[in-house]
Scaffold this motif. Structure first.
Motif, PDB file in Angstrom:
ATOM      1  N   ALA A  97      -8.707   0.386  -2.911  1.00 48.33           N
ATOM      2  CA  ALA A  97      -8.028   0.486  -4.205  1.00 48.33           C
ATOM      3  C   ALA A  97      -6.838   1.419  -4.048  1.00 48.33           C
ATOM      4  O   ALA A  97      -6.938   2.448  -3.364  1.00 48.33           O
ATOM      5  CB  ALA A  97      -8.989   0.999  -5.272  1.00 48.33           C
TER       6      ALA A  97
ATOM      7  N   TYR B 227      -6.769  -3.630  -3.848  1.00 52.25           N
ATOM      8  CA  TYR B 227      -6.617  -3.881  -5.281  1.00 52.25           C
ATOM      9  C   TYR B 227      -5.702  -2.784  -5.826  1.00 52.25           C
ATOM     10  O   TYR B 227      -6.064  -1.604  -5.804  1.00 52.25           O
ATOM     11  CB  TYR B 227      -7.975  -3.838  -5.976  1.00 52.25           C
TER      12      TYR B 227
ATOM     13  N   ILE C  59     -14.182  -0.973  -8.347  1.00 49.09           N
ATOM     14  CA  ILE C  59     -12.804  -0.813  -7.882  1.00 49.09           C
ATOM     15  C   ILE C  59     -12.057   0.280  -8.641  1.00 49.09           C
ATOM     16  O   ILE C  59     -11.404   1.134  -8.024  1.00 49.09           O
ATOM     17  CB  ILE C  59     -12.054  -2.162  -7.966  1.00 49.09           C
TER      18      ILE C  59
ATOM     19  N   ASP D 189     -12.852  -3.391   1.282  1.00 51.34           N
ATOM     20  CA  ASP D 189     -12.190  -3.374  -0.019  1.00 51.34           C
ATOM     21  C   ASP D 189     -11.574  -1.996  -0.222  1.00 51.34           C
ATOM     22  O   ASP D 189     -12.199  -0.975   0.086  1.00 51.34           O
ATOM     23  CB  ASP D 189     -13.182  -3.664  -1.146  1.00 51.34           C
TER      24      ASP D 189
END
Length: 172
Positions: free
Chosen positions: A26, A105, A60, A24
């Motif tokens: 950001a 994200y 996030i 993941d």
């Protein structure tokens, strides 16, 4: 948050019997008129949107703020809004995995125009990374030229250039 795109590297034809590492990330979209805050990386001769991988257990938005501060010296980060998710599958040769599944994200935000000190990681320093404000259309043109002509280009330039075009189309 809306799904912007899923990109699959041409070397990946299937995920059967593949070990997939999920990451993941950001990313921070910071505009000031037609200028956008970017990272120029000398090694790859490209412009990228500030951001990176989330730390274990990190939410996030906190990760986006941390990455933006570390990579650009951004100060007074505020007015954070979701922009979209960019998903990609790439070949991966670390962590005993065959494929990296990265979910980026992306958020828009505002910051003070003047940047403070950066806190780059060693590999970022070695790659010649530096933050700067640049006209978004100049960044797009530069990355498109790098895609066409530079054999040293990194894998992220496709994502970055796609996002820059979308940002210019939707936000300017």
């Amino acid at each position: 948050m809306r799904h912007i795109r899923t990109q699959i590297h041409p070397d990946i034809d299937h995920l059967d019997n593949k070990t997939v590492f999920k990451r993941d990330a950001a990313r921070a979209i910071v505009l000031d008129g037609e200028n956008i805050l970017m990272l120029y990386t000398e090694r790859y001769h490209d412009y990228t949107i500030p951001g990176g991988g989330l730390d274990e257990g990190e939410d996030i938005i906190s990760g986006m703020v941390r990455e933006l501060e570390e990579e650009t010296g951004a100060q007074n980060i505020h007015n954070i809004k979701p922009y979209g998710i960019y998903e990609e599958f790439r070949p991966w040769h670390k962590d005993n995995a065959d494929v990296m599944h990265q979910i980026s994200y992306c958020y828009t935000c505002r910051i003070d125009r003047e940047l403070g000190n950066t806190a780059f990681e060693a590999h970022e320093v070695n790659n010649g990374m530096r933050p700067l404000w640049i006209n978004i259309f100049d960044a797009i043109e530069h990355n498109e030229e790098t895609i066409a002509k530079n054999p040293k280009k990194g894998m992220s330039i496709e994502r970055e250039t796609f996002l820059l075009r979308l940002i210019a189309q939707e936000m300017l």
